[in-house]
Design a protein around this motif. Structure first.
Motif, mmCIF file in Angstrom:
data_model
loop_
_atom_site.group_PDB
_atom_site.id
_atom_site.type_symbol
_atom_site.label_atom_id
_atom_site.label_comp_id
_atom_site.label_asym_id
_atom_site.label_seq_id
_atom_site.Cartn_x
_atom_site.Cartn_y
_atom_site.Cartn_z
ATOM 1 N N VAL A 25 66.339 63.341 38.037
ATOM 2 C CA VAL A 25 66.435 64.598 37.281
ATOM 3 C C VAL A 25 65.463 64.599 36.102
ATOM 4 O O VAL A 25 64.700 65.554 35.902
ATOM 5 C CB VAL A 25 67.882 64.828 36.785
ATOM 6 C CG1 VAL A 25 67.947 66.048 35.872
ATOM 7 C CG2 VAL A 25 68.827 64.999 37.971
ATOM 8 N N GLY A 26 65.483 63.534 35.301
ATOM 9 C CA GLY A 26 64.615 63.472 34.132
ATOM 10 C C GLY A 26 63.147 63.493 34.490
ATOM 11 O O GLY A 26 62.342 64.209 33.882
ATOM 12 N N GLN A 27 62.786 62.727 35.507
ATOM 13 C CA GLN A 27 61.399 62.670 35.931
ATOM 14 C C GLN A 27 60.964 64.005 36.523
ATOM 15 O O GLN A 27 59.813 64.424 36.358
ATOM 16 C CB GLN A 27 61.224 61.546 36.963
ATOM 17 C CG GLN A 27 59.788 61.259 37.334
ATOM 18 C CD GLN A 27 59.033 60.533 36.238
ATOM 19 O OE1 GLN A 27 59.591 60.194 35.202
ATOM 20 N NE2 GLN A 27 57.755 60.316 36.469
ATOM 21 N N GLY A 28 61.865 64.695 37.209
ATOM 22 C CA GLY A 28 61.534 65.991 37.793
ATOM 23 C C GLY A 28 61.127 67.000 36.743
ATOM 24 O O GLY A 28 60.131 67.731 36.897
ATOM 25 N N ILE A 29 61.885 67.051 35.656
ATOM 26 C CA ILE A 29 61.558 67.976 34.563
ATOM 27 C C ILE A 29 60.226 67.594 33.932
ATOM 28 O O ILE A 29 59.364 68.449 33.682
ATOM 29 C CB ILE A 29 62.685 67.962 33.511
ATOM 30 C CG1 ILE A 29 63.980 68.517 34.121
ATOM 31 C CG2 ILE A 29 62.282 68.770 32.271
ATOM 32 C CD1 ILE A 29 65.199 68.342 33.241
ATOM 33 N N SER A 30 60.040 66.306 33.690
ATOM 34 C CA SER A 30 58.808 65.844 33.050
ATOM 35 C C SER A 30 57.577 66.102 33.919
ATOM 36 O O SER A 30 56.517 66.461 33.418
ATOM 37 C CB SER A 30 58.932 64.349 32.741
ATOM 38 O OG SER A 30 57.754 63.864 32.140
ATOM 39 N N LEU A 31 57.726 65.933 35.236
ATOM 40 C CA LEU A 31 56.579 66.110 36.126
ATOM 41 C C LEU A 31 56.109 67.558 36.188
ATOM 42 O O LEU A 31 54.909 67.821 36.345
ATOM 43 C CB LEU A 31 56.928 65.618 37.535
ATOM 44 C CG LEU A 31 56.888 64.105 37.732
ATOM 45 C CD1 LEU A 31 57.458 63.734 39.097
ATOM 46 C CD2 LEU A 31 55.461 63.578 37.589
ATOM 47 N N ILE A 32 57.038 68.498 36.066
ATOM 48 C CA ILE A 32 56.622 69.904 36.014
ATOM 49 C C ILE A 32 55.713 70.123 34.812
ATOM 50 O O ILE A 32 54.658 70.768 34.900
ATOM 51 C CB ILE A 32 57.858 70.833 35.946
ATOM 52 C CG1 ILE A 32 58.612 70.785 37.270
ATOM 53 C CG2 ILE A 32 57.431 72.271 35.617
ATOM 54 C CD1 ILE A 32 59.918 71.541 37.265
ATOM 55 N N GLY A 33 56.096 69.554 33.674
ATOM 56 C CA GLY A 33 55.258 69.650 32.482
ATOM 57 C C GLY A 33 53.916 68.969 32.671
ATOM 58 O O GLY A 33 52.874 69.468 32.227
ATOM 59 N N THR A 34 53.924 67.816 33.344
ATOM 60 C CA THR A 34 52.673 67.096 33.583
ATOM 61 C C THR A 34 51.697 67.926 34.399
ATOM 62 O O THR A 34 50.498 68.003 34.087
ATOM 63 C CB THR A 34 52.972 65.775 34.332
ATOM 64 O OG1 THR A 34 53.809 64.953 33.506
ATOM 65 C CG2 THR A 34 51.686 65.023 34.648
ATOM 66 N N TRP A 35 52.183 68.571 35.459
ATOM 67 C CA TRP A 35 51.308 69.407 36.289
ATOM 68 C C TRP A 35 50.836 70.643 35.530
ATOM 69 O O TRP A 35 49.695 71.108 35.710
ATOM 70 C CB TRP A 35 52.014 69.801 37.578
ATOM 71 C CG TRP A 35 51.925 68.742 38.621
ATOM 72 C CD1 TRP A 35 52.920 67.917 39.062
ATOM 73 C CD2 TRP A 35 50.747 68.355 39.338
ATOM 74 N NE1 TRP A 35 52.445 67.050 40.009
ATOM 75 C CE2 TRP A 35 51.113 67.299 40.206
ATOM 76 C CE3 TRP A 35 49.424 68.799 39.337
ATOM 77 C CZ2 TRP A 35 50.212 66.677 41.060
ATOM 78 C CZ3 TRP A 35 48.519 68.182 40.184
ATOM 79 C CH2 TRP A 35 48.906 67.139 41.039
ATOM 80 N N MET A 36 51.686 71.185 34.669
ATOM 81 C CA MET A 36 51.271 72.322 33.853
ATOM 82 C C MET A 36 50.116 71.925 32.941
ATOM 83 O O MET A 36 49.135 72.655 32.793
ATOM 84 C CB MET A 36 52.463 72.835 33.023
ATOM 85 C CG MET A 36 53.540 73.518 33.857
ATOM 86 S SD MET A 36 54.949 74.067 32.866
ATOM 87 C CE MET A 36 54.177 75.364 31.885
ATOM 88 N N GLN A 37 50.229 70.740 32.332
ATOM 89 C CA GLN A 37 49.150 70.278 31.455
ATOM 90 C C GLN A 37 47.872 70.022 32.246
ATOM 91 O O GLN A 37 46.776 70.346 31.779
ATOM 92 C CB GLN A 37 49.568 69.000 30.732
ATOM 93 C CG GLN A 37 48.435 68.396 29.890
ATOM 94 C CD GLN A 37 48.907 67.280 28.985
ATOM 95 O OE1 GLN A 37 49.853 67.462 28.212
ATOM 96 N NE2 GLN A 37 48.259 66.128 29.041
#
Length: 440
Positions: A25-37
């Motif tokens: 769950v935590g990594q999923g949220i963070s990865l969305i942000g990573t791809w946005m950046q």
């Protein structure tokens, strides 16, 4: 109905482990942000410079540290508490994103800022990736769920790649690149919280007789002295070298060939993410590694052919369809290699072997990106990408030839370890392909 429910629960069986569920769950949220950046940064660089070469240079600066530091990070992952290492790397990644967001939002960003901060993130990732790969085995309670966990990781990564770029494309058009990067900075809170909430066994430092250099040498001899492991690492290296540059060139296709904007770039990346998500779910529903060798041969070929066709497309719908195939081919190949390596290696050398995997994956990509962007400046992005696809297809031929030899090498090892014969057969199949590269 019951059969379908059983298949669905089997596809997500690794989530029964509490620690892995938290991380998922935590990594999923963070990865969305990573791809946005990542999308925001690519668009920002091309908007500021109109330079294909600088697009490659930014990717190079963000990934080359993994090539240099990856093997040493593997030694670290085998010696120290992987949980604490990840807490440090994720915190530093949040600092990097916050700094970058502040510079973009205040309109003080310059290309050298981007290059320097990308290099800083690359250093962090050099330690983060191999540690995170090795940490999966600590989060999954049942060893037989390890392959499923790796496939779910790939699903998560590509779900984020589907969602993140799409949101980023719309946000960039509406409010600019800075907001995407700021969202990424905030998203790290989720993965840090998941790490802090985990209940892990007390860490026991393994007393090793060798110093860092000796440990590194031992890991290198273990990984590259055994043809099946060496072969899998080489497959990943070739795919990264010849195939990954397509992501660097996408802003040029979106703006100059398809005549779109940041949203077009987001759609292209989203389509690739959808294809990759499909591939990862395809792997997740598999019950064993049987037949992964043949799968690897097919998916690397699909990836290369799709790249060639995409390079000549001037229609958005056709380009989106081809991106589905590139995403599928890329992730199934990468995740299959990861699964096979995780199953083959000894626990005490897992961190070092996975660091070589990370080095092949993250370390060869910047070299390929720089080469592709330099060539694209001379002959154009279309012919460059077509050449990349052709090399991907060409590079898999030797592995196909040597499959039987590698199968024979792996089988006795898995029989000795008491693993089911059919699992051994599947592992060999995949390992085989790669060994051929050693003969090139």
């Amino acid at each position: 109905m019951a059969t379908a429910a059983a298949k669905l629960s089997g596809m997500f069986r690794a989530l029964s482990s509490r620690n892995y569920r938290l991380f998922f769950v935590g990594q999923g949220i963070s990865l969305i942000g990573t791809w946005m950046q990542q999308i925001a940064l690519s668009w920002l660089v091309y908007r500021l410079t109109d330079s294909v070469f600088l697009l490659g240079a930014v990717t190079f600066s963000s990934q080359i540290p993994s090539f240099i530091l990856g093997p040493f990070a593997g030694v670290l992952a085998d010696k120290f508490n992987r949980h604490k290492v990840l807490l440090v790397t994720q915190t530093l990644s949040m600092v990097q994103a916050s700094t970058l967001a502040a510079l973009v939002l205040t309109n003080t960003i310059e290309i050298w800022h981007i290059l320097a901060l990308s290099a800083f993130l690359g250093i962090i990732n050099g330690f983060d990736i191999s540690t995170r790969q090795s940490f999966v085995v600590e989060m999954v309670e049942r060893r037989e769920d390890l392959g499923n966990a790796i496939a779910l990781n790939s699903s998560l990564f590509n779900m984020a790649r589907l969602v993140g770029p799409t949101i980023a494309g719309l946000l960039i058009a509406a409010v600019g690149e800075g907001m995407c990067i700021l969202i990424n900075a905030v998203s790290y809170i989720a993965v840090l919280a998941s790490l802090l909430l985990m209940r892990l066994k007390p860490f026991e430092r393994v007393q090793q007789e060798h110093k860092v250099w000796k440990s590194l040498q031992e890991g290198f001899q273990y990984a590259f002295g055994f043809a099946p492991i060496r072969s899998l690492i080489i497959i990943v290296a070739l795919l990264s070298l010849f195939g990954m540059p397509f992501t660097v060139l996408l802003p040029v296709f979106a703006r100059d060939i398809l005549h779109g904007g940041a949203n077009t770039l987001g759609y292209l990346m989203g389509a690739s993410g959808l294809g990759a998500l499909t591939g990862a779910l395809f792997l997740a529903q598999r019950k064993s590694v049987v037949g992964l060798g043949k799968v690897l041969l097919a998916t690397m070929t699909i990836f290369g052919v799709a790249l060639i066709l995409f390079s000549f497309s001037k229609m958005l719908l056709l380009s989106l369809a081809l991106m589905l195939f590139t995403g599928f081919g890329m992730i199934v190949t990468m995740a299959s290699c990861n699964t096979l390596l995780q199953t083959l290696v000894d626990d005490d050398k897992r961190g070092r072997v996975m660091s070589f995997y990370s080095t092949a994956f993250m370390g060869m990509a910047p070299i390929g990106s720089m080469l592709a962007s330099s060539v694209a400046e001379q002959i154009g992005v279309g012919y460059t990408l077509a050449g990349c696809g052709f090399l991907c297809v060409l590079s898999i031929i030797p592995f196909a030839i040597y499959r039987p030899k590698l199968r024979r090498m792996v089988q006795p090892i898995y029989q000795r370890l008491g693993i089911l014969p059919e699992i051994a057969t599947g592992l060999q199949t995949a390992s085989n392909l790669t060994a051929a590269q050693e003969k090139r």
